[in-house]
Design a protein around this motif. Structure first.
Motif, PDB file in Angstrom:
ATOM      1  N   ILE A  75       0.692 -25.779  84.580  1.00 28.03           N
ATOM      2  CA  ILE A  75       2.038 -25.595  84.029  1.00 28.03           C
ATOM      3  C   ILE A  75       2.335 -26.630  82.952  1.00 28.03           C
ATOM      4  O   ILE A  75       2.929 -26.318  81.914  1.00 28.03           O
ATOM      5  CB  ILE A  75       3.097 -25.680  85.159  1.00 28.03           C
ATOM      6  CG1 ILE A  75       2.999 -24.461  86.076  1.00 28.03           C
ATOM      7  CG2 ILE A  75       4.512 -25.805  84.589  1.00 28.03           C
ATOM      8  CD1 ILE A  75       3.755 -24.601  87.382  1.00 28.03           C
ATOM      9  N   THR A  95      -2.188 -17.435  84.929  1.00 32.44           N
ATOM     10  CA  THR A  95      -1.246 -17.464  83.817  1.00 32.44           C
ATOM     11  C   THR A  95      -0.142 -18.464  84.130  1.00 32.44           C
ATOM     12  O   THR A  95       0.034 -18.885  85.283  1.00 32.44           O
ATOM     13  CB  THR A  95      -0.608 -16.088  83.581  1.00 32.44           C
ATOM     14  OG1 THR A  95       0.206 -15.754  84.726  1.00 32.44           O
ATOM     15  CG2 THR A  95      -1.669 -15.024  83.369  1.00 32.44           C
ATOM     16  N   ASN A  97       3.079 -17.975  84.169  1.00 35.55           N
ATOM     17  CA  ASN A  97       4.070 -17.382  85.076  1.00 35.55           C
ATOM     18  C   ASN A  97       3.572 -17.325  86.516  1.00 35.55           C
ATOM     19  O   ASN A  97       4.342 -17.539  87.465  1.00 35.55           O
ATOM     20  CB  ASN A  97       4.462 -15.982  84.604  1.00 35.55           C
ATOM     21  CG  ASN A  97       5.509 -16.024  83.498  1.00 35.55           C
ATOM     22  OD1 ASN A  97       6.056 -17.086  83.191  1.00 35.55           O
ATOM     23  ND2 ASN A  97       5.776 -14.879  82.887  1.00 35.55           N
ATOM     24  N   GLU A  98       2.283 -17.033  86.697  1.00 37.57           N
ATOM     25  CA  GLU A  98       1.732 -16.961  88.059  1.00 37.57           C
ATOM     26  C   GLU A  98       1.719 -18.344  88.706  1.00 37.57           C
ATOM     27  O   GLU A  98       2.037 -18.488  89.887  1.00 37.57           O
ATOM     28  CB  GLU A  98       0.331 -16.360  88.018  1.00 37.57           C
ATOM     29  CG  GLU A  98       0.342 -14.857  87.769  1.00 37.57           C
ATOM     30  CD  GLU A  98      -1.039 -14.289  87.483  1.00 37.57           C
ATOM     31  OE1 GLU A  98      -1.347 -13.184  87.964  1.00 37.57           O
ATOM     32  OE2 GLU A  98      -1.810 -14.944  86.743  1.00 37.57           O
ATOM     33  N   ALA A 100       3.728 -20.829  87.847  1.00 39.63           N
ATOM     34  CA  ALA A 100       5.136 -21.196  88.031  1.00 39.63           C
ATOM     35  C   ALA A 100       5.729 -20.508  89.257  1.00 39.63           C
ATOM     36  O   ALA A 100       6.529 -21.101  89.992  1.00 39.63           O
ATOM     37  CB  ALA A 100       5.933 -20.841  86.779  1.00 39.63           C
ATOM     38  N   ALA A 101       5.335 -19.262  89.498  1.00 40.26           N
ATOM     39  CA  ALA A 101       5.823 -18.525  90.673  1.00 40.26           C
ATOM     40  C   ALA A 101       5.360 -19.204  91.955  1.00 40.26           C
ATOM     41  O   ALA A 101       6.119 -19.299  92.935  1.00 40.26           O
ATOM     42  CB  ALA A 101       5.341 -17.083  90.626  1.00 40.26           C
ATOM     43  N   ASP A 110      11.815 -18.063  93.635  1.00 43.11           N
ATOM     44  CA  ASP A 110      10.946 -17.318  92.730  1.00 43.11           C
ATOM     45  C   ASP A 110      11.474 -17.503  91.319  1.00 43.11           C
ATOM     46  O   ASP A 110      12.398 -18.286  91.079  1.00 43.11           O
ATOM     47  CB  ASP A 110      10.863 -15.834  93.114  1.00 43.11           C
ATOM     48  CG  ASP A 110      12.238 -15.179  93.214  1.00 43.11           C
ATOM     49  OD1 ASP A 110      13.158 -15.620  92.481  1.00 43.11           O
ATOM     50  OD2 ASP A 110      12.401 -14.237  94.000  1.00 43.11           O
ATOM     51  N   LEU A 111      10.896 -16.785  90.359  1.00 41.99           N
ATOM     52  CA  LEU A 111      11.303 -16.971  88.967  1.00 41.99           C
ATOM     53  C   LEU A 111      12.579 -16.209  88.609  1.00 41.99           C
ATOM     54  O   LEU A 111      12.996 -16.207  87.454  1.00 41.99           O
ATOM     55  CB  LEU A 111      10.156 -16.564  88.027  1.00 41.99           C
ATOM     56  CG  LEU A 111       8.899 -17.441  88.136  1.00 41.99           C
ATOM     57  CD1 LEU A 111       7.856 -17.023  87.116  1.00 41.99           C
ATOM     58  CD2 LEU A 111       9.242 -18.917  87.980  1.00 41.99           C
ATOM     59  N   GLU A 112      13.206 -15.588  89.604  1.00 41.71           N
ATOM     60  CA  GLU A 112      14.546 -15.031  89.402  1.00 41.71           C
ATOM     61  C   GLU A 112      15.601 -16.066  89.786  1.00 41.71           C
ATOM     62  O   GLU A 112      16.688 -16.107  89.213  1.00 41.71           O
ATOM     63  CB  GLU A 112      14.727 -13.762  90.234  1.00 41.71           C
ATOM     64  CG  GLU A 112      13.878 -12.588  89.738  1.00 41.71           C
ATOM     65  CD  GLU A 112      14.141 -11.316  90.511  1.00 41.71           C
ATOM     66  OE1 GLU A 112      15.041 -11.327  91.388  1.00 41.71           O
ATOM     67  OE2 GLU A 112      13.453 -10.313  90.257  1.00 41.71           O
ATOM     68  N   THR A 115      14.546 -20.989  86.627  1.00 44.61           N
ATOM     69  CA  THR A 115      14.029 -20.732  85.285  1.00 44.61           C
ATOM     70  C   THR A 115      12.694 -21.463  85.112  1.00 44.61           C
ATOM     71  O   THR A 115      12.367 -22.377  85.879  1.00 44.61           O
ATOM     72  CB  THR A 115      15.001 -21.251  84.211  1.00 44.61           C
ATOM     73  OG1 THR A 115      15.082 -22.687  84.307  1.00 44.61           O
ATOM     74  CG2 THR A 115      16.384 -20.647  84.392  1.00 44.61           C
ATOM     75  N   LEU A 116      11.934 -21.065  84.103  1.00 41.72           N
ATOM     76  CA  LEU A 116      10.664 -21.722  83.819  1.00 41.72           C
ATOM     77  C   LEU A 116      10.895 -23.198  83.485  1.00 41.72           C
ATOM     78  O   LEU A 116      10.101 -24.062  83.872  1.00 41.72           O
ATOM     79  CB  LEU A 116       9.957 -21.021  82.662  1.00 41.72           C
ATOM     80  CG  LEU A 116       8.527 -21.464  82.369  1.00 41.72           C
ATOM     81  CD1 LEU A 116       7.628 -21.307  83.591  1.00 41.72           C
ATOM     82  CD2 LEU A 116       7.955 -20.671  81.194  1.00 41.72           C
ATOM     83  N   LYS A 120       9.231 -26.410  85.372  1.00 40.44           N
ATOM     84  CA  LYS A 120       8.518 -27.474  84.647  1.00 40.44           C
ATOM     85  C   LYS A 120       9.064 -28.850  85.011  1.00 40.44           C
ATOM     86  O   LYS A 120       8.308 -29.825  85.097  1.00 40.44           O
ATOM     87  CB  LYS A 120       8.611 -27.237  83.135  1.00 40.44           C
ATOM     88  CG  LYS A 120       7.713 -26.121  82.638  1.00 40.44           C
ATOM     89  CD  LYS A 120       7.735 -26.008  81.118  1.00 40.44           C
ATOM     90  CE  LYS A 120       6.764 -24.937  80.636  1.00 40.44           C
ATOM     91  NZ  LYS A 120       6.772 -24.802  79.148  1.00 40.44           N
TER      92      LYS A 120
END
Length: 221
Positions: A75, A95, A97-98, A100-101, A110-112, A115-116, A120
């Motif tokens: 990340i 990836t 996103n994966e 980060a999830a 989760d990513l809902e 936020t990214l 981070k």
């Protein structure tokens, strides 16, 4: 020499050209700080931190194996996907996103829900905590060998630059060297294996001098 691999960190005191480590097995090394069970890829995030910052508060993490150090460094861009050579905790891909999830799941999110950018921030916090784990090991080793602080320190392994180097600077070491400049990049990433190969070559060379090449090879194996 500080060698940070995928799973553990070895802190090897060297004085007058000789290994001065006091630990003779992993238990003794853990007690003395010469072995720190933290690495670039395999370390469970819950073994690095017990809480992480979210929305201005420190939130307890789950003790489940939802994410590992490899996700943190992926990340943050400390490693590339090709460096992530171990299985992911959820069996999914590499990836951003994966990864980060997986890290979001450490706080049952989760990513809902996060936020990214928030993920981070969590990754940076874990990264600093992992550096501190190595710092604590270094402090314990230096306590037994105060002269080390004034000697050059060499970094090795996949985490040589991203973890060992920063931990050494934070501990107060001034003369830092990258072992890859001495033995090569690939060799420095697998320093223990390279060291064993050199020892084996030296052993066989000694046997050759005694005219026992085949005998030496059999003993080595």
């Amino acid at each position: 020499v500080v060698d940070v691999g995928s799973t553990t960190t070895s802190i090897i005191p060297v004085l007058n050209g000789n290994v001065a480590a006091k630990g003779r097995n992993d238990l003794e090394k853990l007690i003395l700080g010469e072995l720190v069970y933290t690495g670039v890829l395999r370390t469970n995030v819950a073994a690095i931190v017990s809480r992480v910052p979210i929305k201005g508060k420190l939130v307890n993490v789950s003790s489940e194996f939802f994410a590992q150090s490899g996700d943190v460094h992926l990340i943050l861009g400390n490693i590339k996907a090709e460096d992530y050579t171990v299985d992911t905790p959820d069996g999914r891909g590499l990836t951003l996103n994966e990864a980060a999830a997986r890290l979001a799941r450490v706080v049952c999110a989760d990513l809902e829900l996060l936020t990214l950018k928030e993920v981070k921030t969590i990754a940076k916090y874990i990264y600093e905590a992992q550096i501190q784990q190595i710092v604590e090991g270094l402090k314990r080793v230096v306590k037994h060998f105060p002269k080390l602080k004034f000697k050059p320190a060499y970094t090795a392994g996949l985490g040589g630059k991203i973890l060992a180097w920063k931990a050494l600077k934070k501990t107060g070491f001034k003369k830092l060297r990258d072992l890859s400049r001495v033995i090569g990049v690939s060799e420095a990433k697998a320093a223990p294996a390279f060291g064993l190969a050199v020892m084996g070559a030296e052993f066989l060379e000694g046997e050759l001098k005694d005219g026992g090449c085949v005998k030496g090879w059999r003993r080595l194996n």
